[in-house]
Scaffold this motif. Structure first.
Motif, PDB file in Angstrom:
ATOM      1  N   GLY A   1      33.643  36.660  -3.026  1.00 14.17           N
ATOM      2  CA  GLY A   1      34.241  35.672  -3.906  1.00 14.17           C
ATOM      3  C   GLY A   1      33.464  34.398  -4.118  1.00 14.17           C
ATOM      4  O   GLY A   1      33.950  33.487  -4.789  1.00 14.17           O
ATOM      5  N   ALA A   2      32.256  34.285  -3.552  1.00 17.15           N
ATOM      6  CA  ALA A   2      31.491  33.048  -3.717  1.00 17.15           C
ATOM      7  C   ALA A   2      29.992  33.326  -3.630  1.00 17.15           C
ATOM      8  O   ALA A   2      29.563  34.383  -3.166  1.00 17.15           O
ATOM      9  CB  ALA A   2      31.895  32.022  -2.662  1.00 17.15           C
ATOM     10  N   ARG A   3      29.209  32.343  -4.073  1.00 19.50           N
ATOM     11  CA  ARG A   3      27.749  32.448  -4.017  1.00 19.50           C
ATOM     12  C   ARG A   3      27.161  31.662  -2.841  1.00 19.50           C
ATOM     13  O   ARG A   3      25.950  31.591  -2.689  1.00 19.50           O
ATOM     14  CB  ARG A   3      27.133  31.955  -5.325  1.00 19.50           C
ATOM     15  N   SER A   4      28.012  31.054  -2.026  1.00 18.36           N
ATOM     16  CA  SER A   4      27.540  30.233  -0.906  1.00 18.36           C
ATOM     17  C   SER A   4      26.763  31.046   0.112  1.00 18.36           C
ATOM     18  O   SER A   4      27.058  32.220   0.357  1.00 18.36           O
ATOM     19  CB  SER A   4      28.728  29.571  -0.201  1.00 18.36           C
ATOM     20  N   THR A   5      25.795  30.379   0.745  1.00 21.87           N
ATOM     21  CA  THR A   5      25.030  30.981   1.833  1.00 21.87           C
ATOM     22  C   THR A   5      25.809  30.872   3.135  1.00 21.87           C
ATOM     23  O   THR A   5      26.229  29.780   3.522  1.00 21.87           O
ATOM     24  CB  THR A   5      23.677  30.269   2.012  1.00 21.87           C
ATOM     25  N   ASP A   6      26.014  31.995   3.799  1.00 18.37           N
ATOM     26  CA  ASP A   6      26.594  32.004   5.140  1.00 18.37           C
ATOM     27  C   ASP A   6      25.464  32.299   6.110  1.00 18.37           C
ATOM     28  O   ASP A   6      25.065  33.447   6.302  1.00 18.37           O
ATOM     29  CB  ASP A   6      27.690  33.064   5.246  1.00 18.37           C
ATOM     30  N   LEU A   7      24.934  31.241   6.732  1.00 18.10           N
ATOM     31  CA  LEU A   7      23.771  31.405   7.605  1.00 18.10           C
ATOM     32  C   LEU A   7      24.108  32.192   8.861  1.00 18.10           C
ATOM     33  O   LEU A   7      23.279  32.956   9.366  1.00 18.10           O
ATOM     34  CB  LEU A   7      23.202  30.032   7.978  1.00 18.10           C
ATOM     35  N   LYS A   8      25.326  32.024   9.383  1.00 19.22           N
ATOM     36  CA  LYS A   8      25.709  32.762  10.594  1.00 19.22           C
ATOM     37  C   LYS A   8      25.823  34.250  10.304  1.00 19.22           C
ATOM     38  O   LYS A   8      25.385  35.089  11.101  1.00 19.22           O
ATOM     39  CB  LYS A   8      27.037  32.230  11.140  1.00 19.22           C
ATOM     40  N   GLY A   9      26.413  34.600   9.169  1.00 25.29           N
ATOM     41  CA  GLY A   9      26.595  36.002   8.813  1.00 25.29           C
ATOM     42  C   GLY A   9      25.394  36.617   8.126  1.00 25.29           C
ATOM     43  O   GLY A   9      25.289  37.843   8.035  1.00 25.29           O
ATOM     44  N   GLY A  10      24.492  35.762   7.617  1.00 25.71           N
ATOM     45  CA  GLY A  10      23.301  36.269   6.951  1.00 25.71           C
ATOM     46  C   GLY A  10      23.595  36.916   5.608  1.00 25.71           C
ATOM     47  O   GLY A  10      22.956  37.908   5.235  1.00 25.71           O
ATOM     48  N   PHE A  11      24.549  36.355   4.867  1.00 27.47           N
ATOM     49  CA  PHE A  11      24.848  36.903   3.548  1.00 27.47           C
ATOM     50  C   PHE A  11      25.143  35.766   2.575  1.00 27.47           C
ATOM     51  O   PHE A  11      25.331  34.607   2.951  1.00 27.47           O
ATOM     52  CB  PHE A  11      26.032  37.880   3.604  1.00 27.47           C
ATOM     53  N   GLY A  12      25.211  36.109   1.295  1.00 29.14           N
ATOM     54  CA  GLY A  12      25.461  35.116   0.261  1.00 29.14           C
ATOM     55  C   GLY A  12      24.217  34.310  -0.052  1.00 29.14           C
ATOM     56  O   GLY A  12      23.161  34.462   0.578  1.00 29.14           O
ATOM     57  N   GLY A  13      24.320  33.436  -1.049  1.00 28.26           N
ATOM     58  CA  GLY A  13      23.193  32.590  -1.412  1.00 28.26           C
ATOM     59  C   GLY A  13      21.969  33.391  -1.800  1.00 28.26           C
ATOM     60  O   GLY A  13      22.054  34.434  -2.461  1.00 28.26           O
ATOM     61  N   PHE A  14      20.810  32.912  -1.363  1.00 24.99           N
ATOM     62  CA  PHE A  14      19.545  33.576  -1.647  1.00 24.99           C
ATOM     63  C   PHE A  14      19.176  34.463  -0.456  1.00 24.99           C
ATOM     64  O   PHE A  14      18.682  33.992   0.555  1.00 24.99           O
ATOM     65  CB  PHE A  14      18.443  32.538  -1.905  1.00 24.99           C
ATOM     66  N   HIS A  15      19.512  35.749  -0.554  1.00 22.67           N
ATOM     67  CA  HIS A  15      19.235  36.739   0.492  1.00 22.67           C
ATOM     68  C   HIS A  15      19.832  36.349   1.843  1.00 22.67           C
ATOM     69  O   HIS A  15      19.293  36.713   2.898  1.00 22.67           O
ATOM     70  CB  HIS A  15      17.724  36.968   0.627  1.00 22.67           C
ATOM     71  N   GLY A  16      20.919  35.578   1.825  1.00 20.74           N
ATOM     72  CA  GLY A  16      21.624  35.235   3.055  1.00 20.74           C
ATOM     73  C   GLY A  16      20.882  34.310   3.984  1.00 20.74           C
ATOM     74  O   GLY A  16      21.186  34.261   5.181  1.00 20.74           O
ATOM     75  N   ARG A  17      19.932  33.549   3.463  1.00 20.45           N
ATOM     76  CA  ARG A  17      19.118  32.687   4.338  1.00 20.45           C
ATOM     77  C   ARG A  17      18.845  31.343   3.667  1.00 20.45           C
ATOM     78  O   ARG A  17      19.161  31.118   2.496  1.00 20.45           O
ATOM     79  CB  ARG A  17      17.792  33.383   4.666  1.00 20.45           C
ATOM     80  N   ALA A  18      18.217  30.447   4.449  1.00 18.18           N
ATOM     81  CA  ALA A  18      17.787  29.165   3.903  1.00 18.18           C
ATOM     82  C   ALA A  18      16.606  29.370   2.956  1.00 18.18           C
ATOM     83  O   ALA A  18      15.895  30.389   3.017  1.00 18.18           O
ATOM     84  CB  ALA A  18      17.395  28.225   5.045  1.00 18.18           C
ATOM     85  N   LEU A  19      16.392  28.405   2.092  1.00 15.35           N
ATOM     86  CA  LEU A  19      15.311  28.498   1.119  1.00 15.35           C
ATOM     87  C   LEU A  19      13.973  28.216   1.783  1.00 15.35           C
ATOM     88  O   LEU A  19      13.841  27.315   2.619  1.00 15.35           O
ATOM     89  CB  LEU A  19      15.555  27.505  -0.018  1.00 15.35           C
ATOM     90  N   ASP A  20      12.967  28.990   1.391  1.00 17.78           N
ATOM     91  CA  ASP A  20      11.639  28.867   1.985  1.00 17.78           C
ATOM     92  C   ASP A  20      10.607  28.654   0.894  1.00 17.78           C
ATOM     93  O   ASP A  20      10.839  28.963  -0.286  1.00 17.78           O
ATOM     94  CB  ASP A  20      11.303  30.128   2.789  1.00 17.78           C
ATOM     95  N   LYS A  21       9.465  28.141   1.290  1.00 21.66           N
ATOM     96  CA  LYS A  21       8.373  27.895   0.351  1.00 21.66           C
ATOM     97  C   LYS A  21       7.995  29.191  -0.363  1.00 21.66           C
ATOM     98  O   LYS A  21       7.832  30.233   0.266  1.00 21.66           O
ATOM     99  CB  LYS A  21       7.163  27.333   1.092  1.00 21.66           C
ATOM    100  N   GLY A  22       7.904  29.129  -1.683  1.00 16.80           N
ATOM    101  CA  GLY A  22       7.547  30.293  -2.474  1.00 16.80           C
ATOM    102  C   GLY A  22       8.727  31.040  -3.066  1.00 16.80           C
ATOM    103  O   GLY A  22       8.545  31.899  -3.938  1.00 16.80           O
TER     104      GLY A  22
END
Length: 324
Positions: free
Chosen positions: A126-147
């Motif tokens: 139901g959302a596009r948010s990144t869940d860092l603990k679960g490793g899903f959502g957002g951009f491949h489930g993680r924080a943004l990296d260079k490149g």
């Protein structure tokens, strides 16, 4: 396309989160300063729930690979589009090849970068948010990296030449201390009178142990009248738990959905964004409020947001013309 030029473990794609998923044991998540993200989306004519980038680690740089309108809200600090210094809480149209560089804030802790149409990442639960603990959502489930390369949804929206901004942006914590309103928690009466008094009279500071899940505070020890054994039970963002150390923990956007520590209080939802914009070492002062006051304020805030979105859409008095 947006190319990320600086990586960190803290900058993520966020929207307003997934509160309905808490019944599944999944954190609500979403922007730590949801109001700032909503204002960025309003500046662009986006839906309030569109995803943007939450920036919590600086300096942060991105390069744009197509013409698109963007908005920056939240913390205040030096922001440059190529060599051009931009005002705070500003929306502008960028050209292919331009680089946006955001220096560490002078006030506040988090900035929000929204793009017209919203960041295009999959909807998960139901959302596009990144869940860092679960490793899903957002951009491949993680924080943004260079490149990393982010796309945005197509839109015909383009900011007029020069851009515009908010006359009355969301408030940031004052430099001396952050005043946070609270309501008594379920186990409030289980704490000693001295602990209950210290919650509001004590000097609390944010320790380095803070993240999207919770903020640990340093200050007086909050003691129970007697040892208390609790089964693990549901908690929400804003819950103030007290572990055996006596030092409180405030659950934040990625709050655990259950826990067994006693709950002395709950932070009023409108004030969670003030905590999110407070830095390590900031002084926190708690003030008790009432449910009626907070509900009334939240309703008024929602109405103001709707009115502002309408005004922004028609470029009325809440917008400032560009002056170089």
């Amino acid at each position: 396309m947006i190319e990320i030029l600086t990586g960190s473990a803290l900058n993520t794609v966020q929207d307003l989160g997934r509160p309905r998923a808490m019944t599944l044991g999944v954190a609500r998540g979403g922007a730590m300063d949801a109001h700032a993200l909503m204002m960025a989306n309003a500046l662009l004519g986006n839906d309030a729930h569109d995803a943007g980038i939450e920036i919590a680690f600086f300096p942060f740089r991105v390069r744009f690979h197509k013409r698109v309108s963007i908005a920056l809200t939240g913390a205040c600090g030096p922001v440059r589009l190529d060599e051009r210094l931009l005002p705070a809480n500003w929306a502008i149209t960028v050209q292919p090849g331009q680089v946006l560089a955001i220096a560490p804030p002078l006030r506040g802790a988090r900035m929000y970068l929204a793009v017209a149409g919203g960041i295009d990442v999959p909807i998960v639960l139901g959302a596009r948010s990144t869940d860092l603990k679960g490793g899903f959502g957002g951009f491949h489930g993680r924080a943004l990296d260079k490149g990393d390369m982010l796309d945005c949804h197509p839109t015909a929206m383009m900011i007029p030449e020069g851009g515009y901004g908010l006359v009355d942006p969301p408030a940031l914590p004052c430099a001396e201390k952050t005043v946070v309103r609270i309501l008594p928690g379920a186990e409030y009466e289980k704490f000693t009178p001295q602990a209950r008094a210290a919650l509001q009279s004590g000097i609390w500071s944010l320790t380095p142990s803070i993240n999207r899940t919770g903020y640990r505070l340093d200050g007086p020890s909050l003691d129970l009248v007697a040892p208390l054994g609790l089964f693990s039970h549901g908690i929400v963002p804003g819950t103030i738990q007290v572990p055996p150390s006596g030092k409180p923990i405030i659950q934040m956007a990625d709050a655990n959905t259950c826990g067994g520590y006693p709950k002395i209080a709950t932070v009023a939802e409108p004030d969670l964004r003030l905590l999110a914009q407070s830095s390590v070492g900031s002084i926190i002062h708690f003030v008790e409020t009432t449910r009626e006051e907070i509900v009334s304020e939240m309703r008024a805030q929602a109405l103001r947001s709707e009115q502002l979105a309408a005004e922004l859409a028609s470029l009325r008095h809440k917008l400032i013309p560009w002056r170089s």
